[in-house]
Scaffold this motif. Structure first.
Motif, PDB file in Angstrom:
ATOM      1  N   LYS A   1       1.528   8.262  -3.976  1.00  0.00           N
ATOM      2  CA  LYS A   1       1.940   6.847  -3.229  1.00  0.00           C
ATOM      3  C   LYS A   1       3.259   7.310  -2.688  1.00  0.00           C
ATOM      4  CE  LYS A   1      -0.933   3.642  -5.806  1.00  0.00           C
ATOM      5  NZ  LYS A   1      -0.893   2.466  -6.604  1.00  0.00           N
ATOM      6  N   ALA A   2       4.242   7.718  -3.720  1.00  0.00           N
ATOM      7  CA  ALA A   2       5.324   8.001  -3.213  1.00  0.00           C
ATOM      8  C   ALA A   2       5.380   8.893  -1.793  1.00  0.00           C
ATOM      9  CB  ALA A   2       6.447   8.639  -4.110  1.00  0.00           C
ATOM     10  N   ALA A   3       4.649   9.923  -1.872  1.00  0.00           N
ATOM     11  CA  ALA A   3       4.584  10.891  -0.855  1.00  0.00           C
ATOM     12  C   ALA A   3       3.938  10.106   0.492  1.00  0.00           C
ATOM     13  CB  ALA A   3       3.485  12.032  -1.077  1.00  0.00           C
ATOM     14  N   ALA A   4       2.885   9.273   0.178  1.00  0.00           N
ATOM     15  CA  ALA A   4       2.278   8.386   1.220  1.00  0.00           C
ATOM     16  C   ALA A   4       3.070   7.510   2.112  1.00  0.00           C
ATOM     17  CB  ALA A   4       0.959   7.726   0.936  1.00  0.00           C
ATOM     18  N   ILE A   5       4.171   6.915   1.356  1.00  0.00           N
ATOM     19  CA  ILE A   5       4.947   6.051   1.655  1.00  0.00           C
ATOM     20  C   ILE A   5       6.269   6.658   2.448  1.00  0.00           C
ATOM     21  CG2 ILE A   5       7.047   4.500   1.145  1.00  0.00           C
ATOM     22  CD1 ILE A   5       4.807   3.236  -0.988  1.00  0.00           C
ATOM     23  N   ARG A   6       6.573   7.729   2.058  1.00  0.00           N
ATOM     24  CA  ARG A   6       7.687   8.533   2.833  1.00  0.00           C
ATOM     25  C   ARG A   6       6.981   9.125   4.075  1.00  0.00           C
ATOM     26  NH1 ARG A   6      11.565  11.865   0.785  1.00  0.00           N
ATOM     27  NH2 ARG A   6      10.215  13.481   1.401  1.00  0.00           N
ATOM     28  N   GLU A   7       5.757   9.478   4.067  1.00  0.00           N
ATOM     29  CA  GLU A   7       5.028  10.000   5.245  1.00  0.00           C
ATOM     30  C   GLU A   7       5.062   9.040   6.288  1.00  0.00           C
ATOM     31  OE1 GLU A   7       4.478  12.829   6.405  1.00  0.00           O
ATOM     32  OE2 GLU A   7       2.856  12.783   8.036  1.00  0.00           O
ATOM     33  N   VAL A   8       4.542   7.956   5.902  1.00  0.00           N
ATOM     34  CA  VAL A   8       4.602   6.769   6.914  1.00  0.00           C
ATOM     35  C   VAL A   8       5.803   6.408   7.293  1.00  0.00           C
ATOM     36  CG1 VAL A   8       4.010   4.062   6.919  1.00  0.00           C
ATOM     37  CG2 VAL A   8       2.300   5.719   5.719  1.00  0.00           C
ATOM     38  N   ALA A   9       6.796   6.272   6.515  1.00  0.00           N
ATOM     39  CA  ALA A   9       7.975   5.903   7.195  1.00  0.00           C
ATOM     40  C   ALA A   9       8.292   6.927   7.881  1.00  0.00           C
ATOM     41  CB  ALA A   9       9.134   5.939   5.623  1.00  0.00           C
ATOM     42  N   ALA A  10       8.525   8.322   7.723  1.00  0.00           N
ATOM     43  CA  ALA A  10       8.853   9.173   8.782  1.00  0.00           C
ATOM     44  C   ALA A  10       8.288   9.201  10.165  1.00  0.00           C
ATOM     45  CB  ALA A  10       8.601  10.687   8.127  1.00  0.00           C
ATOM     46  N   LEU A  11       6.987   8.913   9.932  1.00  0.00           N
ATOM     47  CA  LEU A  11       6.300   8.881  11.327  1.00  0.00           C
ATOM     48  C   LEU A  11       6.625   7.650  12.030  1.00  0.00           C
ATOM     49  CD1 LEU A  11       2.582   9.474   9.867  1.00  0.00           C
ATOM     50  CD2 LEU A  11       3.901  10.964  11.682  1.00  0.00           C
ATOM     51  N   MET A  12       6.910   6.493  11.250  1.00  0.00           N
ATOM     52  CA  MET A  12       7.331   5.157  12.141  1.00  0.00           C
ATOM     53  C   MET A  12       8.627   5.487  12.487  1.00  0.00           C
ATOM     54  SD  MET A  12       5.291   2.139  10.218  1.00  0.00           S
ATOM     55  CE  MET A  12       6.041   0.911  11.364  1.00  0.00           C
ATOM     56  N   GLN A  13       9.544   6.178  11.737  1.00  0.00           N
ATOM     57  CA  GLN A  13      10.919   6.359  12.080  1.00  0.00           C
ATOM     58  C   GLN A  13      11.129   7.216  13.355  1.00  0.00           C
ATOM     59  OE1 GLN A  13      13.400   8.528   9.754  1.00  0.00           O
ATOM     60  NE2 GLN A  13      15.447   7.264  10.182  1.00  0.00           N
TER      61      GLN A  13
END
Length: 313
Positions: free
Chosen positions: A193-205
């Motif tokens: 979950k941590a990795a998924a959230i970081r990935e989504v955050a990076a993509l959106m940023q």
DNA sequence: TACCAGGTAACGT
DNA sequence: ACGTTACATGGT
């Protein structure tokens, strides 16, 4: 500060109190406060320099009344984005009459559609918040999902104080894109979950993922294919986002455990329904699968509170 | 302790 | 394209 406010009309069926009932289902909710007949929430319009604290009420079920308690829009565009956010949040644009007729006509949802008359599918207009909420909620009970959301919000989100109370906004992607994985795991997110959230955050940023772009695809299935490419986002999460953020009326998280429990209870089954049973049941609500799912979810909550009420007597 | 919770990825066939 | 399994973690 001058009393800045605006109104947003809504057509029937609409019952603001029913929406508030849904919104108070968890005492752990941290992104808004429901106070009797109004909601208070901290919101930042896209591109705005500052957040605004809004109070929303609805004296007559005909129009939402929105008042700025703190902050004010700096331009017409900003005001218009705040208005869109709220229309989206409460699904004000939808003509609910066909759904009401359809649901009331059937035996399974008929009683629910009558007791929940005017309940709108409460949305999560912010894509990052919607994705994180869905990811946090994967395979855990709702109470724990709320705890995870609260920890993320308290650790990384913006806060504003008013009259001794603190209002918080879900973190922006930028705040979580660079978050330390260990720090996220310390909040009790799993590694995945941590990795998924970081990935989504990076993509959106980086601007590689956005609600506007997903909607611009003009096809919810295409949006789902985009979402599912991210590791940690599967069909359930994608449908959840279609339903609560992209506003796809046909979103249908068929594998959802809560949906299974709700159908089991409504049909009086002694086991969970099979996928085939779900498909044929939902075929009767074609075009309104998201609303059917939402109402069934809420029926579970009503069952629970009814049971509690009995215990407390 | 076992099982469940508003699942997903990886790996078989 | 499907069916199974491993995985992770708090709550009951």
């Amino acid at each position: 500060m001058p009393d800045l406010s605006f109104e947003l009309p809504v057509s029937q069926p609409f019952r603001f109190q029913r929406c508030l009932e849904y919104m108070t289902r968890s005492p752990l909710e941290c992104l808004y406060e429901v106070d009797g007949d109004k909601v208070i929430r901290l919101i930042r319009a896209e591109g705005a320099a500052e957040s605004a604290l809004l109070e929303i009420s609805c004296p007559d079920d005909r129009a939402l009344r929105v008042r700025f308690l703190q902050g004010a829009p700096q331009s017409d565009a900003e005001l218009s984005r705040i208005q869109s956010y709220i229309r989206d949040w409460f699904d004000l644009e939808r003509d609910l009459a066909p759904w009401q007729r359809l649901a009331e006509a059937g035996p399974v949802l008929g009683p629910l559609a009558r007791s929940m008359y005017g309940l709108r599918l409460i949305g999560i207009p912010d894509l990052f918040e919607a994705l994180c909420w869905a990811i946090a909620g994967q395979q855990v009970n709702l109470a724990f999902a709320y705890k995870l959301k609260r920890r993320l919000t308290e650790a990384y989100g913006e806060a504003a104080d008013r009259e001794g109370r603190t209002y918080r906004r879900f973190p922006d992607p930028a705040a979580l894109a660079g978050a330390d994985p260990g720090e996220l795991q310390a909040l009790q997110l799993t590694k995945t979950k941590a990795a998924a959230i970081r990935e989504v955050a990076a993509l959106m940023q980086r601007g590689e993922l956005s609600r506007a772009a997903l909607l611009a695809l003009g096809d919810f299935d295409a949006a789902e294919r985009e979402l599912v490419r991210v590791r940690g986002i599967g069909p359930w999460t994608a449908h959840y986002v279609r339903m609560r953020c992209l506003r796809d009326p046909r979103a249908f998280p068929i594998g959802d455990a809560g949906l299974h429990n709700a159908v089991k209870a409504q049909l009086g089954l002694d086991r969970k329904p099979t996928p085939q049973e779900l498909q044929s049941l939902f075929a009767g609500w074609a075009g309104w699968e998201a609303y059917a799912t939402f109402y069934l979810w809420h029926s579970l909550y009503e069952l629970k509170t009814a049971a509690l009420g009995k215990d407390n007597r």
